[in-house]
Design an enzyme around this catalytic site. Structure first.
Site, PDB file in Angstrom:
ATOM      1  N   ASP A 180      -2.591  92.333  -3.811  1.00 62.33           N
ATOM      2  CA  ASP A 180      -1.862  91.104  -4.076  1.00 62.33           C
ATOM      3  C   ASP A 180      -1.315  90.599  -2.738  1.00 62.33           C
ATOM      4  OD1 ASP A 180       0.074  89.313  -5.480  1.00 62.33           O
ATOM      5  OD2 ASP A 180       1.531  90.819  -4.889  1.00 62.33           O
ATOM      6  N   ASP A 188       2.745  94.219 -14.256  1.00 65.14           N
ATOM      7  CA  ASP A 188       3.305  95.133 -13.264  1.00 65.14           C
ATOM      8  C   ASP A 188       4.790  94.868 -13.177  1.00 65.14           C
ATOM      9  OD1 ASP A 188       4.063  93.463 -10.607  1.00 65.14           O
ATOM     10  OD2 ASP A 188       2.343  92.559 -11.613  1.00 65.14           O
TER      11      ASP A 188
END
Ligand SMILES: [Zn+2]
Length: 418
Positions: A93, A261
């Protein structure tokens, strides 16, 4: 439903001496310290999320990685660097939160993709730019704030460049499109466009500040929009960035969410005022026993001569001794509270936790936990004191979250044809 844990280089030293509060003399952090998946019997997550901004640092400051760690991650690849079991997935990410204040992302699509490919991630999220703001009445175009429109358009442009680059370079990375928005309509439109670009997985960003009902409104809008797709068309999987909300997970799953997440259950162990030690249905406050030389207020009082150092040390030792002797028997609770109260006074604590401590001691949840850490360390896990205890309590919380995820009865996603 898969849970990814965002990495911040949180490790514990397996040979830490709790009685002396000392590290082993020849400890080499990167060689000896262990991740949550190494100290618990079973990895407490399905995957880890590694943010480029955490590894490389960002405009806001340095990352959590030293230069040597960065080089090792690149050289060894993400699986070997984290010593991951083969069933733990990896997701890369950008860490768009770290550059939210910039006008445009300080990182290019090529740099993002290089980072993912060089480190060998299973999947990676396209470069994006977070929209900070939510207004369900704001339309897709004007008069919605120009900055919001520009950030959404930029995120979609970068996503197009990202998926094209993965195809041009023939990399094995699974591309995940980042969707940004400020309303159900704008998120639904972003998702539709990413699906049209060919994305089979989409991460919804910028939702951390939203209320659960607002997240559900967005998911419903996405779901509604998908119902206009032709028969047999397959929707992309959705990932919620930075969101746990386990009580709503079943509803999220019914609306197409397959992963999320979050660091919150880990961080609550030492960042939350009360919810430090989790069990299946509730949480407890951890027993605060700060180290005499690690507590600034106490140190100042000792230097000013208002507290005697030897008295403080004696009180600290008395608490630890009483807690370690505590078997969970109801008649021992009062004695523990007395020494905790006495040490609270010496520390000059602004507020008392004694009522909450009574609840913690009465339940003694560490005696009933089957995780490796509670079995090995017992009450030490419930003591709020130093990084080694606090992170272990965080790891314990992760294992509780994993068990809760396993026990959810997640409905099968409704098919588009229903
Ligand atoms: Zn435990």
């Amino acid at each position: 439903m898969r849970f990814y844990f965002p990495d911040s280089q949180d490790l514990v030293s397996p040979a830490y001496d709790f009685l002396r509060d000392e590290y082993p003399p020849h400890r080499v952090r990167q060689r000896d310290d262990l991740y949550a998946h190494e100290v618990l019997e079973k990895a407490p997550y399905h995957g880890i999320l590694v943010s480029k901004a955490i590894v490389d640092g960002s405009v806001k400051g340095g990352g959590k990685y030293t230069g040597a760690q960065r080089a090792r991650l690149q050289r060894m690849g993400v699986n070997r660097f984290f010593r991951l079991p083969s069933n733990v997935l990896t997701l890369g990410d950008n860490g768009a939160f770290n550059y939210v204040e910039e006008e445009i992302p300080p990182v290019t699509v090529a740099e993002t993709l290089d980072f993912y490919v060089e480190s060998g991630f299973d999947a990676g999220i396209s470069t994006d730019h977070v929209i900070f703001g939510y207004d369900e009445t704001a339309p897709l175009g004007d008069p919605a704030p120009v900055e919001w429109q520009e950030r959404r358009a930029l995120t979609l442009r970068l996503a197009e460049e990202f998926i094209n680059s993965t195809q041009d370079q023939g990399v094995s990375l699974d591309p995940v499109g980042a969707a940004q928005g400020w309303s159900p309509q704008s998120y639904a439109d972003s998702v539709r466009r990413l699906e049209d670009l060919g994305y089979r997985r989409i991460a919804l960003g910028g939702m951390v500040p939203l209320k659960t009902a607002q997240i559900i409104d967005c998911l419903k809008a996405i779901d509604d929009d998908r119902r206009s797709r032709p028969d047999g068309w397959q929707p992309a999987e959705l990932h919620l960035l930075g969101i746990t909300r386990i009580d709503s997970m079943e509803e999220f799953a019914a609306l197409g969410v397959t992963s999320f997440d979050s660091t919150s259950s880990f961080r609550q162990a030492f960042m939350d005022d009360r919810k430090n030690y989790h069990i299946e249905n509730t949480s407890f406050v951890a027993l605060r026993v700060p180290q005499v030389d690690g507590n600034p207020t106490l140190k100042r009082a000792i230097l000013a001569g208002t507290v005697s150092q030897s008295e403080a040390i004696a009180a600290e030792r008395a608490v630890l001794k009483a807690l370690r002797a505590f078997t969970g028997a109801p008649n021992e609770v009062r004695g523990c509270l007395d020494v905790l109260g006495a040490y609270e006074q010496i520390c000059g604590s602004k507020k008392s936790y004694l009522d909450a401590y009574e609840r913690t001691l009465t339940a003694a949840p560490w005696l009933h936990c089957s995780c490796t850490l509670c079995r090995k360390h017992g009450i030490e896990i419930a003591i709020f004191r130093g990084t080694e205890r606090n992170k272990r309590r965080g790891f314990h919380n992760l294992s509780v979250l994993a068990d809760r995820m396993d026990s959810l009865s997640l409905p099968q996603r409704k098919s588009i044809d229903d």
